[in-house]
Scaffold this active site. Structure first.
Site, mmCIF file in Angstrom:
data_model
loop_
_atom_site.group_PDB
_atom_site.id
_atom_site.type_symbol
_atom_site.label_atom_id
_atom_site.label_comp_id
_atom_site.label_asym_id
_atom_site.label_seq_id
_atom_site.Cartn_x
_atom_site.Cartn_y
_atom_site.Cartn_z
ATOM 1 N N GLU A 263 41.124 32.668 34.574
ATOM 2 C CA GLU A 263 42.140 33.612 35.049
ATOM 3 C C GLU A 263 42.486 33.157 36.462
ATOM 4 O O GLU A 263 41.769 33.435 37.415
ATOM 5 C CB GLU A 263 41.569 35.020 35.026
ATOM 6 C CG GLU A 263 42.653 36.077 34.967
ATOM 7 C CD GLU A 263 42.737 36.877 36.249
ATOM 8 O OE1 GLU A 263 43.702 36.619 37.004
ATOM 9 O OE2 GLU A 263 41.863 37.720 36.480
ATOM 10 N N CYS A 297 45.954 39.404 41.710
ATOM 11 C CA CYS A 297 46.508 38.298 40.914
ATOM 12 C C CYS A 297 47.851 38.713 40.362
ATOM 13 O O CYS A 297 48.714 37.881 40.125
ATOM 14 C CB CYS A 297 45.607 37.977 39.731
ATOM 15 S SG CYS A 297 44.001 37.468 40.219
HETATM 16 C C1 UN1 Z 1 43.103 40.646 39.615
HETATM 17 O O1 UN1 Z 1 43.904 40.744 40.540
HETATM 18 O O2 UN1 Z 1 42.367 39.641 39.496
HETATM 19 O O3 UN1 Z 1 46.293 44.600 36.646
HETATM 20 C C2 UN1 Z 1 42.875 41.711 38.623
HETATM 21 C C3 UN1 Z 1 45.785 44.784 37.764
HETATM 22 C C4 UN1 Z 1 44.328 45.142 37.817
HETATM 23 C C5 UN1 Z 1 43.477 43.930 37.748
HETATM 24 C C6 UN1 Z 1 43.860 42.838 38.696
HETATM 25 N N1 UN1 Z 1 44.030 46.017 36.723
HETATM 26 O O4 UN1 Z 1 46.423 44.709 38.791
#
Ligand code: UN1
Length: 503
Positions: A263, A297
């Site tokens: 990821e 992310c």
């Molecule tokens: C991440 O930033 O690695 O969808 C995870 C989202 C959160 C998870 C982010 N539930 O923004």
């Protein structure tokens, strides 16, 4: 933007909060590393880092635990995860404090991260009774063809600072019900929350009588991750982080025929069509772009707006950004806390300079407020220039314009990353086209909500340089198991497939 950075707590005050939240947790004292806080940039506690021998021993213990865990009935394994979920509920407030201390997340988002862990524990507990295989029609008379899912082995989890606990729980809750054991290397920036949640899992292990070694925590730097990556006893390496990191891990694990679940970076965009409802779009965009100080992310980094509404929309966004209080993340009024480090703030400044050199115009924010505090920025761009195609892990929203829907999709997909995406429109055809096979090329595609804040029930991950892995909900569990195809002949004749005759 209201700048409240003059009223920050002292490092001693932040340390006292951390200490209160860590009450029952043993901290491995030492001076190899410092736990620190981005709230003040100060050091909190000295820590002992894991050694290469610790890593070796952790993998061995996890392998040993796996031998009994894999044949423990899955619903019994689910009991461990259910117990962990109960403990997370009980300790939600203190755990959220630790996330605020180490990551600088505002209170509401820190609590949200713990809720995300509770949710995935609930999901995994239910899943422990639903690790379904298939029954397949056999071409041969008197034969039964099925698929069985078996535990995989030791899972190495390498996680990032920005969701220091939730991403661990996505992997660990699912891996544990699947019958795997877990060795975890968290970000070196977040040792305290890692110690706290590992401690709760140890309590749950003791309560339910699960084998001790089903979970091991390792604190330290990159060398530990590399050891996990290269050790053939680690069946799956699930890693969250930059594309650069994934580019190294992927081939190294593949070279020993291990599995990876990656990821990696995102460069998420929202298309805003002329029919968009601004009452949905504005708060959706502001949360996705400036929330978590732009360090998800899934953070919204590119806004692809129809030319007819671009001036109006950007003016309203600039005014919404004007009301974002920046400062102490423990203060309930704050919406933007610090970035993770001063260096991250420096990278934001450098990206903004590059954006301007490439013809972009900063419409809002972008100033450094001292330490790791920055003003979220909006930049109007002339096109998808090199800096726009990169992921800068900071709150910069690049605004691009389009004329035709086809152009919007082309711009949207013309970046190396493919994690999350969204469209704001009231036109049903556009919404459906965005979700169709020739629409968004991302792993997550939304309509009339932002790019961030996914629920745990769906599979989480993305395409292209995001790495292709899927974690958390839906059938992401399959990555943590191995599949066996079983053919049983219950007739008294040996029939060969494909009508082959022999003997
Ligand atoms: C991440 O930033 O690695 O969808 C995870 C989202 C959160 C998870 C982010 N539930 O923004």
């Amino acid at each position: 933007m209201p700048d409240h950075t003059a009223a920050l707590p002292t490092t001693d005050e932040v340390r006292a909060r951390a200490r209160a939240a860590l009450r029952d947790v043993t901290i491995p004292d030492g001076d190899d590393r410092q736990a620190r806080t981005p709230i003040t940039g100060g050091d909190l506690f000295g820590l002992r880092a894991s050694t290469a021998a610790d890593v070796d021993q952790a993998i061995a213990a996890a392998g040993e635990a796996f031998r009994t865990w894999r044949t423990t009935p899955a619903p019994v394994r689910g009991e461990l995860v259910r117990t962990l979920g109960d403990l997370l509920r009980q300790h939600k407030s203190g755990l959220a404090d630790l996330i605020t201390v180490e990551v600088g997340k505002i209170r509401s988002e820190a609590l949200g991260e713990i809720q995300e862990m509770i949710d995935v524990c609930d999901f995994a507990a239910g899943l422990s009774r639903q690790l379904y295989g298939r029954s397949i029609a056999s071409e041969r008379p008197g034969h039964r063809l099925t698929e069985t899912w078996h535990p995989l082995g030791v899972v190495g989890v390498i996680s990032a600072f920005n969701f220091p606990a939730a991403v661990w729980s996505w992997n660990t809750a699912i891996a544990l019900v699947c019958g795997d054991s877990v060795v975890w290397k968290p970000s070196e920036l977040t040792p305290l929350i890692s110690l706290a949640v590992s401690h709760l899992l140890e309590v749950a292990i003791a309560k339910t009588g699960a084998p001790q070694g089903v979970h091991r925590l390792l604190l330290g730097d990159r060398a530990i991750g590399e050891q996990l990556v290269d050790d053939p006893r680690v069946a799956l390496v699930s890693a969250t982080g930059s594309t650069r990191m994934g580019r190294e891990i992927g081939p190294r694990v593949a070279a020993r025929f291990g599995r990876t679940l990656l990821e990696l970076g995102g460069n998420n965009a929202a298309v805003v069509a002329p029919s968009a409802d601004f009452d949905l779009a504005i708060p959706g965009i502001v949360f996705a772009a400036a929330g978590t100080a732009g360090q998800r992310c899934t953070t919204l980094r590119r806004l692809i707006v129809h030319r007819d509404i671009a001036d109006d929309l950007t003016a309203r966004l600039v005014s919404a950004y004007g009301n974002l209080p920046i400062g102490d993340p423990f203060d309930e009024a704050t919406l933007v806390g610090p970035l993770i480090t001063d260096q991250a703030a420096g990278k934001m400044t450098a990206a903004l300079e590059q954006a301007q050199a490439e013809g972009g115009k900063v419409l809002a924010g972008g100033n450094r407020l001292g330490g790791a505090y920055v003003e979220p920025a909006i930049v109007r761009c002339t096109g998808q220039t090199p800096v726009v195609r990169e992921e800068t892990f900071a709150p910069i929203l690049y605004v691009l314009t389009y004329d035709s829907f086809e152009e919007a999709i082309a711009l949207h997909n013309d970046v190396p990353q493919g994690l999350s995406s969204s469209i704001f429109t009231r036109d049903q055809q556009e919404a459906e086209r965005f979700l169709a096979a020739d629409g968004s090329d991302c792993g997550i595609a939304n309509v009339n909500i932002g790019t961030s804040g996914a629920e745990i029930g769906g599979a989480f991950g993305g395409e292209k340089e995001t790495g292709g892995g899927r974690e958390s909900g839906s059938d992401a569990w399959r990555a943590y198991m191995r599949r066996a195809t079983n053919t049983v002949n219950y007739s008294s004749r040996l029939t060969l497939a494909q009508n082959v005759s022999f003997l």
